[in-house]
Write an enzyme that holds these catalytic residues in place. Sequence first.
Site, short mmCIF file in Angstrom:
data_model
loop_
_atom_site.label_atom_id
_atom_site.label_comp_id
_atom_site.label_asym_id
_atom_site.label_seq_id
_atom_site.Cartn_x
_atom_site.Cartn_y
_atom_site.Cartn_z
N ARG A 38 58.49 -11.44 -27.28
CA ARG A 38 59.84 -10.83 -27.34
C ARG A 38 60.02 -9.75 -26.28
NH1 ARG A 38 58.85 -7.07 -32.77
NH2 ARG A 38 56.73 -6.59 -32.13
N LYS A 111 47.52 -15.70 -40.89
CA LYS A 111 46.74 -15.70 -42.13
C LYS A 111 47.21 -14.57 -43.02
CE LYS A 111 42.68 -17.58 -39.75
NZ LYS A 111 41.37 -17.28 -39.16
N SER A 141 37.45 -18.39 -36.25
CA SER A 141 37.80 -18.51 -34.82
C SER A 141 38.29 -17.17 -34.29
CB SER A 141 38.89 -19.56 -34.66
OG SER A 141 39.96 -19.31 -35.58
N ALA A 143 39.72 -14.98 -31.43
CA ALA A 143 40.51 -15.32 -30.24
C ALA A 143 39.66 -15.26 -28.97
CB ALA A 143 41.70 -14.35 -30.13
N LYS A 194 40.45 -14.29 -47.37
CA LYS A 194 39.24 -13.79 -46.71
C LYS A 194 39.47 -12.46 -46.00
CE LYS A 194 40.18 -14.56 -42.21
NZ LYS A 194 40.03 -13.63 -41.09
N THR A 251 34.20 -13.51 -40.96
CA THR A 251 34.92 -12.24 -40.96
C THR A 251 34.15 -11.15 -41.69
OG1 THR A 251 36.80 -13.73 -41.21
CG2 THR A 251 37.29 -11.44 -41.09
N SER A 257 35.73 -8.65 -36.20
CA SER A 257 36.87 -8.82 -37.10
C SER A 257 37.58 -7.48 -37.29
CB SER A 257 36.39 -9.33 -38.47
OG SER A 257 37.34 -8.99 -39.47
N ASN A 259 39.69 -6.84 -39.65
CA ASN A 259 39.68 -6.50 -41.08
C ASN A 259 38.36 -5.84 -41.46
OD1 ASN A 259 42.27 -7.61 -42.39
ND2 ASN A 259 41.61 -9.27 -41.04
N LEU A 280 45.94 -4.90 -35.68
CA LEU A 280 46.44 -5.66 -36.82
C LEU A 280 45.29 -5.98 -37.77
CD1 LEU A 280 48.73 -7.46 -38.11
CD2 LEU A 280 47.78 -9.33 -36.75
N GLU A 282 45.39 -7.96 -41.14
CA GLU A 282 46.27 -8.69 -42.05
C GLU A 282 45.94 -8.44 -43.52
OE1 GLU A 282 49.01 -9.90 -41.38
OE2 GLU A 282 49.01 -11.76 -40.26
#
Length: 333
Positions: A38, A111, A141, A143, A194, A251, A257, A259, A280, A282
């Site tokens: 964007r 996710k 996975s 990135a 997860k 993760t 990760s 998270n 981020l 999630e």
Amino acid sequence: MTHHHAFTRIGVIGAGAWGTALANVAARAGHSVDLWARDAHHVAAIARDRVNAKKLPGIALDAKVSPASDHAGIAAADLILLVVPTQSLRGVAQRFAPILKPGAPVVVCAKGIEQGTDLFVSDIIAQTMPGRQPAVLSGPSFAHDVARGLPTAVTIAASDAALAEQIGAALATPSFRLYHTDDLRGVEIGGAAKNVLAIACGIAAGRGLGASAGAALVARGFAELSRFGRAFGARGETLMGLSGLGDLVLTCGSIQSRNFALGVALGEGMPLARASGGKLAEGAFTASAILDLARKRHVEMPISQAVDAVLAGRLDIGGAIDTLLARPLRGEG
Ligand SMILES: NC(=O)C1=CN([C@@H]2O[C@H](COP(=O)(O)OP(=O)(O)OC[C@H]3O[C@@H](n4cnc5c(N)ncnc54)[C@H](O)[C@@H]3O)[C@@H](O)[C@H]2O)C=CC1
Ligand SMILES: O=C(CO)COP(=O)(O)O
């Protein structure tokens, strides 16, 4: 009825780490790829450098990927990958719903569970893009691993098994394998659950509770992920596969990760407001939603519950650990 799809032009919506990595995968699989973001300044920088320095530094964009902030490329695509965070999915899907090519399937690569509505990602698409077939891509996975061409295996799910298979074939490269399934629900639940559990594993690691505690959390975390999944119609084999157990193990065991890293920072005593480092995570958004759903179906999720209480400021780390250890002794199932 199953149509045979010939995918040549692939549209990737969202130029974060995962969208950029998947754009490269699709290009390596032989397609022309339009990568939409964007922010026109961000797009200009990606187009100039041929690198997404902000989100996926050090990875050259494949020559077949065209970054853009206008909708033209996405409107011409015959397969769409939606790769924005779950809490942005509805808005982005609403924005693109009127302009996508008729019949172009939409693959959600996020996710999570939507706050407020408690909807799984495929249900957000069903609401915002009626008549379009949603698919979900999920599994272990990172990135950066995928973008560097390291071997990776994920799951692609659609209610129409043939569609899942066709999308899997279209995106496969020698280093990116897609296993297909029609258990859409199972796949989207694994990816959402997860992330919350990875925060718990991070907290234990940051607090220095040791490798044995980490393994216990993975196993008991998987038990609650499975209970939740079964209550919502997921198949056991899916939950034990790449998008469930596979992604949980990845993760919960790697500081790569975001998270897990959020949990580590919390476990080390960093205040909530700074613990994500601006990245981020999630699971921090999904925790309250998954517990809402669990409560409605009477599914016990003590680890996720402790994470949610910590994130909401209702419990400190010590209190959360005490709560988990003080639970009544029970059978292992
Ligand atoms: N990074 C990874 O290794 C993996 C990420 N995922 C999932 O992919 C999803 C996206 O994650 P990442 O790309 O890693 O995050 P990220 O933080 O790198 O990028 C997210 C991108 O979405 C954009 N975005 C957010 N809201 C938007 C909106 N309303 N409109 C347009 N663009 C918007 C942001 O500007 C940003 O560029 C998440 O659900 C994540 O769980 C899944 C597998 C691997
Ligand atoms: O989903 C992922 C790996 O499969 C990425 O994990 P994080 O979102 O925690 O970084």
